[in-house]
Write an enzyme that holds these catalytic residues in place. Sequence first.
Site, PDB file in Angstrom:
ATOM      1  CG  ASP A  37      -2.077   0.941   1.090  1.00 27.50           C
ATOM      2  OD1 ASP A  37      -3.229   0.485   0.986  1.00 27.50           O
ATOM      3  OD2 ASP A  37      -1.829   2.182   1.089  1.00 27.50           O
ATOM      4  CB  ILE A  38       0.774   4.288  -2.111  1.00 25.51           C
ATOM      5  CG1 ILE A  38       1.855   5.209  -2.646  1.00 25.51           C
ATOM      6  CG2 ILE A  38      -0.502   5.039  -1.790  1.00 25.51           C
ATOM      7  CD1 ILE A  38       1.518   5.799  -4.013  1.00 25.51           C
ATOM      8  CG  ASN A  91     -12.211  -0.648   3.942  1.00 25.54           C
ATOM      9  OD1 ASN A  91     -12.559  -1.090   5.042  1.00 25.54           O
ATOM     10  ND2 ASN A  91     -11.076  -0.011   3.762  1.00 25.54           N
ATOM     11  N   GLY A  97     -15.836   2.653   3.655  1.00 29.17           N
ATOM     12  CA  GLY A  97     -14.522   3.275   3.557  1.00 29.17           C
ATOM     13  C   GLY A  97     -13.753   2.887   2.311  1.00 29.17           C
ATOM     14  CD  GLN A  98     -14.693  -0.704  -2.647  1.00 34.07           C
ATOM     15  OE1 GLN A  98     -15.873  -0.949  -2.327  1.00 34.07           O
ATOM     16  NE2 GLN A  98     -14.078  -1.343  -3.620  1.00 34.07           N
ATOM     17  CG  HIS A 104      -8.663  -3.113  -2.272  1.00 34.35           C
ATOM     18  ND1 HIS A 104      -9.591  -2.414  -3.017  1.00 34.35           N
ATOM     19  CD2 HIS A 104      -8.510  -2.411  -1.120  1.00 34.35           C
ATOM     20  CE1 HIS A 104      -9.963  -1.328  -2.360  1.00 34.35           C
ATOM     21  NE2 HIS A 104      -9.335  -1.313  -1.193  1.00 34.35           N
ATOM     22  CG  HIS A 106      -6.807  -2.975   3.167  1.00 35.06           C
ATOM     23  ND1 HIS A 106      -6.074  -1.824   2.959  1.00 35.06           N
ATOM     24  CD2 HIS A 106      -8.040  -2.731   2.652  1.00 35.06           C
ATOM     25  CE1 HIS A 106      -6.824  -0.918   2.349  1.00 35.06           C
ATOM     26  NE2 HIS A 106      -8.035  -1.445   2.151  1.00 35.06           N
TER      27      HIS A 106
END
Length: 118
Positions: A37-38, A91, A97-98, A104, A106
Amino acid sequence: MSPRGTTDPSCLFCKIIKKEINANIVDEGDDFVAFRDINPQAPTHVLVIPKEHIRNIAEADDANHLGSLFRTACTVAQREKLNGGFRLVVNNGDDGGQTVHHLHIHILGGRSMTWPPG
Ligand code: 5GP
Ligand code: ZN
């Protein structure tokens, strides 16, 4: 799920799959890509995504494919040596909260998690 190989040219994660946008990829298979994740929320924060463009988990109707994605997430967590435990988060939709509308999972680990999530 829609037919395998479905892609959305305007989708950020589809662009990562096609290597049009750089990502720190930690694992890749025929059906998935796993990358860091960035904006990590834990010492280890990896996203596992299907190569097929599926908007969210609520629209993922192929149970075998979805099960494989979760199995993959656990394998990636083991490779990341999250032996003390880890958290998987999906999410779904705006209230969930997507922010990126490509399914995806997490993988969060490397610290002790708190509950409830915000
Ligand atoms: P969501 O909020 O949709 O569950 O999670 C989307 C995740 O994608 C966020 O944790 C966010 O930091 C991550 N993300 C957004 N854009 C990029 C990007 O360009 N590269 C990477 N590696 N992660 C991204
Ligand atoms: Zn996509």
